[in-house]
Scaffold this motif. Structure first.
Motif, mmCIF file in Angstrom:
data_model
loop_
_atom_site.group_PDB
_atom_site.id
_atom_site.type_symbol
_atom_site.label_atom_id
_atom_site.label_comp_id
_atom_site.label_asym_id
_atom_site.label_seq_id
_atom_site.Cartn_x
_atom_site.Cartn_y
_atom_site.Cartn_z
ATOM 1 N N PRO A 18 0.813 -1.231 0.000
ATOM 2 C CA PRO A 18 0.000 0.000 0.000
ATOM 3 C C PRO A 18 0.837 1.267 0.000
ATOM 4 C CG PRO A 18 0.268 -0.757 2.246
ATOM 5 C CD PRO A 18 1.081 -1.697 1.376
ATOM 6 N N TYR A 19 2.077 1.198 -0.440
ATOM 7 C CA TYR A 19 2.979 2.343 -0.325
ATOM 8 C C TYR A 19 2.806 3.317 -1.493
ATOM 9 C CZ TYR A 19 4.980 -1.011 2.907
ATOM 10 O OH TYR A 19 5.143 -1.918 3.914
ATOM 11 N N ALA A 29 -0.990 -6.415 -12.082
ATOM 12 C CA ALA A 29 -2.230 -5.640 -12.163
ATOM 13 C C ALA A 29 -2.332 -4.623 -11.032
ATOM 14 C CB ALA A 29 -3.427 -6.591 -12.131
ATOM 15 N N GLU A 30 -1.835 -4.965 -9.847
ATOM 16 C CA GLU A 30 -1.904 -4.044 -8.712
ATOM 17 C C GLU A 30 -1.124 -2.764 -8.963
ATOM 18 O OE1 GLU A 30 -2.455 -7.218 -5.022
ATOM 19 O OE2 GLU A 30 -0.511 -6.310 -5.402
ATOM 20 N N ASN A 31 -0.117 -2.820 -9.818
ATOM 21 C CA ASN A 31 0.711 -1.650 -10.097
ATOM 22 C C ASN A 31 0.219 -0.829 -11.283
ATOM 23 O OD1 ASN A 31 2.470 -2.256 -8.001
ATOM 24 N ND2 ASN A 31 3.891 -3.380 -9.296
ATOM 25 N N ALA A 32 -0.809 -1.310 -11.974
ATOM 26 C CA ALA A 32 -1.280 -0.633 -13.183
ATOM 27 C C ALA A 32 -1.651 0.829 -12.966
ATOM 28 C CB ALA A 32 -2.457 -1.400 -13.790
ATOM 29 N N VAL A 80 -1.286 -11.640 0.535
ATOM 30 C CA VAL A 80 -1.195 -10.240 0.948
ATOM 31 C C VAL A 80 -1.220 -9.327 -0.268
ATOM 32 C CG1 VAL A 80 0.279 -8.519 2.081
ATOM 33 C CG2 VAL A 80 0.050 -10.814 3.053
ATOM 34 N N ASN A 81 -0.557 -9.757 -1.347
ATOM 35 C CA ASN A 81 -0.517 -8.959 -2.567
ATOM 36 C C ASN A 81 -0.286 -9.882 -3.756
ATOM 37 O OD1 ASN A 81 2.307 -9.524 -2.648
ATOM 38 N ND2 ASN A 81 2.703 -7.749 -1.345
ATOM 39 N N GLU A 82 -0.202 -9.269 -4.928
ATOM 40 C CA GLU A 82 -0.079 -10.055 -6.157
ATOM 41 C C GLU A 82 1.236 -10.813 -6.221
ATOM 42 O OE1 GLU A 82 -0.922 -9.432 -10.949
ATOM 43 O OE2 GLU A 82 -0.977 -7.723 -9.578
#
Length: 501
Positions: free
Chosen positions: A172-173, A194-197, A387-389
């Motif tokens: 979440p940074y 995808a989370e960084n898109a 926790v994340n992708e």
């Protein structure tokens, strides 16, 4: 095409410096020039003014060189250097000295000094950190990143949006939210998540002339499935072949109200080249299947959903299971029979994966080199929450190694984890495919390719790329909003043609 970690890219730089030979500052000059050339070719330089924000590492040096070149092309440029009490790299200092000799406004953002107001007509170039961070930004850097994001100005990031971790998820940074990322030489893992898109926007790979021989000395972080790789897998049909040469596939698909999924998988399997196709379906789906798809043969088990005992499986080269079958106890028992009695690679998707999630002990009984195609929620049921992708990708690779399976995590950049530890991101496909039924089509394609004679790894790589390319071709005809799963199937033949040219 490969995906390299930040460390591997730095090693590639050093390899080039040693073998070309070229100096570090000259390599920086080359990179900056190619970024400016790209912007000029895209007509971004026309009547534009620029604010360039620089850190004091080599990414900041790139920014300073870009500023000098933009000035030489007559574009108004202001440079803002974030101060934190250090001189910066040698290359940064060299480019700063060159810029001092020109009438370019250079502003040093000292601690405690208000951050500049960014005029709304200006383009921001982000050269603060690039790939040079592996921990969350904080303090003045985080404040500046938030300030740039809140300005609403279009941002072009150099190499990587500042604050983005090169090798893993950043959430979440905070990180710069760019509309364009000019990334040097190759993809980094961050640019495929995808989370960084929301951070990297449109990606343009800028070839800065790094020595290609370096790639023969390393094992890339990941590989990419692109048109070149997919085309290299294609097997040409022999002129005197007959249907028996291309395999007999069986699909376990459908339930009352879900025969559409069965039809999509079946038609896709036939379009993908299998010589013969049988479908094991419930009795209520028989008229639907034989009316809509006369090319497929049908076997019925159960009434509203699949139930009972499997037929003789010896005629089938491979079996696909999952689309539309539901998770009834009798259907689960039938899937268990399949896993226990068929010893060649199979394809499992949708409800077959949901059933597996309810019976974790069955994973170790699946025939080796079978292909599982979960979407993120299905994978979470199978492997637990992540926790994340990045953690999800790691779990997929571990599951593939542990059980000798091929795991296809579906998404815009579908991730393919192989039993031997290699993993790939797929480059084909677009958002037009984000519609019900697309996954059923993929199941059919993979089943058809396995039956056709491709190995499991070839089937996974070619099948995923073929699926995405078919979607791209469908979107050309129907637009991004209006593509149906049947349109993807109707373009499989065109995709094969394009890969065979």
């Amino acid at each position: 095409m490969v995906v390299l970690s930040a460390g591997q890219v730095r090693a590639w730089d050093q390899y080039t410096l040693q073998h070309e030979p070229v100096s570090s500052v000259d390599l920086m000059e080359r990179a900056a020039k190619r970024c400016v050339d790209w912007m000029e070719n895209q007509k971004i330089l026309q009547q534009q003014q620029f604010y360039i924000f620089c850190g004091k590492g080599n990414n900041g040096g790139d920014g300073l060189a870009i500023a000098r070149m933009l000035h030489e092309k007559g574009r108004p440029v202001d440079v803002f250097i974030l101060e934190f009490g250090q001189l910066g790299t040698v290359e940064f200092q060299q480019n700063l000295q060159l810029l001092h000799n020109l009438p370019v406004n250079i502003h040093f953002l000292q601690p405690g000094i208000p951050l500049p107001v960014i005029p709304e007509t200006y383009i921001v170039i982000d050269a603060l950190l690039g790939t040079g961070t592996n921990r969350a930004v904080e303090g003045r850097m985080a404040e500046l990143i938030q300030h740039i994001n809140e300005s609403g100005n279009p941002v072009i990031s150099i190499d990587l949006p500042s604050g983005l971790f090169a090798d893993r998820s950043t959430l979440p940074y905070p990180a710069i939210k760019a509309i364009i990322t000019l990334s040097f030489q190759c993809y980094k893992p961050a640019l495929l998540l995808a989370e960084n898109a929301p951070y990297f926007g449109n990606i343009e790979l800028i070839d800065i002339g790094l020595d290609p021989h370096f790639l023969t000395t390393i094992q890339p972080a990941y590989d990419l499935v692109d048109q070149t790789l997919a085309a290299s897998i294609i097997i040409t049909r022999k002129s005197f072949a007959h249907k028996g040469n291309f395999g007999h596939a069986l699909l376990l698909v459908g339930a009352a109200g879900k025969m559409g999924a069965a039809l999509l998988a079946a038609k896709a399997a036939l379009r993908s080249g299998t010589g013969l196709l049988s479908c094991l379906i419930p009795e209520k789906g028989l008229i639907v299947l034989q009316t809509a798809l006369p090319e497929a043969m049908a076997i019925t088990k159960g009434n509203d959903f699949l139930a009972g005992d499997l037929p003789d499986l010896s005629p089938y080269k491979t079996i696909g299971c999952g689309p539309g079958i539901g998770t009834a106890q009798q259907t689960s028992a039938l899937l268990e029979q399949l896993i226990q009695n068929f010893n060649r690679p199979i394809v499992l998707d949708a409800d077959a994966i949901n059933i597996l999630a309810m019976h974790s002990g069955w994973l170790g009984k699946i025939p080796p080199f079978s292909i599982l195609t979960p979407h993120p929620k299905e994978f979470e049921r199978l492997a637990g929450a992540s926790v994340n992708e990045s953690e999800r990708l790691g779990k997929a690779m571990e599951l593939a190694r542990k059980h000798q399976l091929i795991i296809v995590l579906k998404g815009h950049r579908s991730f393919i984890a192989m039993p031997g530890g290699k993993a790939y991101f797929n480059l084909s496909g677009n958002a037009s495919m984000a519609k019900g039924g697309s996954g059923d089509v993929l199941t059919g394609i993979l089943t058809g390719l396995l039956a056709r004679g491709y190995t499991p790894d070839q089937s996974a790589l070619l099948g995923v790329y073929l699926h995405g390319l078919s979607g791209e071709l469908a979107s050309i005809q129907w637009g991004m909003e209006s593509v149906l799963a049947t349109d993807i199937i109707d373009n499989i033949g065109k995709a094969f043609i394009q890969l065979s040219l």
